[in-house]
Design an enzyme around this catalytic site. Structure first.
Site, mmCIF file in Angstrom:
data_model
loop_
_atom_site.group_PDB
_atom_site.id
_atom_site.type_symbol
_atom_site.label_atom_id
_atom_site.label_comp_id
_atom_site.label_asym_id
_atom_site.label_seq_id
_atom_site.Cartn_x
_atom_site.Cartn_y
_atom_site.Cartn_z
ATOM 1 N N CYS A 159 0.887 -1.123 0.024
ATOM 2 C CA CYS A 159 -0.064 -0.022 0.209
ATOM 3 C C CYS A 159 0.868 1.383 0.045
ATOM 4 O O CYS A 159 1.916 1.176 -0.036
ATOM 5 C CB CYS A 159 -0.948 -0.012 1.305
ATOM 6 S SG CYS A 159 0.025 0.098 2.752
ATOM 7 N N GLU A 186 0.777 -0.562 16.203
ATOM 8 C CA GLU A 186 -0.038 0.647 15.948
ATOM 9 C C GLU A 186 -0.753 0.836 17.113
ATOM 10 O O GLU A 186 -1.101 2.159 17.441
ATOM 11 C CB GLU A 186 -0.923 0.375 14.665
ATOM 12 C CG GLU A 186 -1.883 1.320 14.227
ATOM 13 C CD GLU A 186 -2.591 0.915 12.970
ATOM 14 O OE1 GLU A 186 -3.884 1.739 13.005
ATOM 15 O OE2 GLU A 186 -2.237 0.295 12.377
#
EC number: 1.17.7.4
Length: 321
Positions: free
Chosen positions: A20, A135
């Site tokens: 991505c 994250e």
């Protein structure tokens, strides 16, 4: 075995798949820093969750560390990974006089900013995510302890012990779209006034890759997701394939990990890759099947991706010079 003797195999490749924009930016940041400053370039945590990528960068001179105290006093670049870091990490780097470069994915940074805005407005924040994922650690570390409550399941929502006053929720960017939808519905049912993100937190790449798997999985005998076991978005792709009705769904790092006993009688194979898995590993797996089967390849596309994120400011143009 001649081509005539090989059993036929249709390989349906999902598109989009693989890297991505946030992953491309993070890997490019390490490579640009190596080109500008030479090795070593220190990287806190794996720059992205893929062993092949990490080992490739290590061979070029990147040095991966878990914490900043593993880095000796240095003027070399110190890069923060795409997953984001708690606020204490840049502060620690500043106190050590490190040349820090933040390669956090801009879509993760968006979640950080959302959490900060909610906090300033006096809201308690519920974070939907997986405990221990970098994250999630980074997002929770944007605010003081106790300002964010983490939920992983619908059951966690029912157990939440927080005041029903001003609330908002944010989510990890790499979750299962369907799982998250169910958890968010549970949150809204229990806390009708909870504030939603202005725009979906789950990133475009996660959503697109899961949609492609949903299209292919019901049509194939087996699905292979190329990716690392510690990659959240790759694990979610495997789960999505399973739920969509694929009888065999496996997450593999490389062709050497294929268990051939599973695939003996298959006629259709689905193939995708997590957002941190390079295309070369997809091709490697196709080649491995082509040695045993007469392979035909079909690409099933559900979205076009044109997202691009510029390099961190320190590595762009005049700033880098």
């Amino acid at each position: 075995m001649t081509v005539a003797q090989k059993p036929p195999l249709d390989v349906m490749i999902c598109a989009p798949r693989g890297f991505c924009a946030g992953v491309v930016r993070a890997i490019d940041a390490v490579e640009k820093a190596l080109a500008l400053y030479g090795p070593p370039v220190y990287v806190r945590h794996e720059i992205v969750h893929n062993k092949y990528v990490v080992e490739s960068l290590r061979r070029k001179g990147a040095v991966f560390v878990d914490e900043l105290d593993e880095i000796p006093p240095t003027g070399a670049p110190v890069i923060f990974s795409a997953h984001g870091v708690p606020k204490a990490v840049p502060e620690d780097a500043r106190q050590r006089n490190f040349f820090a470069i933040d390669a956090t994915c801009p879509l993760v940074t968006k979640v950080h900013r959302e959490a900060e805005v909610h906090h300033r407005r006096g809201r308690h924040i519920v974070l939907v995510g997986h405990a221990g994922h970098p994250e999630v650690i980074g997002t929770m570390g944007q605010l003081p302890p106790g300002a964010i409550s983490l939920v992983e399941t619908i059951e966690d929502v029912t157990r939440l012990d927080i005041p029903a006053g001003d609330l908002a929720y944010v989510t990890q960017t790499t979750l299962s779209v369907d799982d998250t939808r169910d958890i968010v519905e549970a949150l809204k049912s229990r806390f009708p006034a909870i504030v939603s993100p202005h725009k979906e937190d789950i990133c475009y790449a996660t959503t697109n890759r899961q949609e492609a798997v949903k299209r292919v999985a019901p049509q194939v005998d087996a699905m292979i997701v190329v990716g690392s076991p510690n990659s959240s978005n790759s694990q979610r792709l495997r789960e999505v394939a399973e739920r969509a009705g694929c009888p065999v769904s496996r997450l593999l790092l490389r062709a050497e990990d294929i268990d051939w006993s599973i695939y003996g009688a298959i006629r259709r194979l689905g193939l995708t890759a997590g957002a941190s898995a390079p295309e070369v590993l997809v091709e490697e797996i196709i080649d491995a099947f082509a040695e045993r089967y007469a392979v035909t390849v079909e690409t099933v596309s559900t979205a076009d991706e044109s997202v691009f994120f510029p390099l961190p400011r320190e590595l762009r143009g005049e700033a880098a010079e």
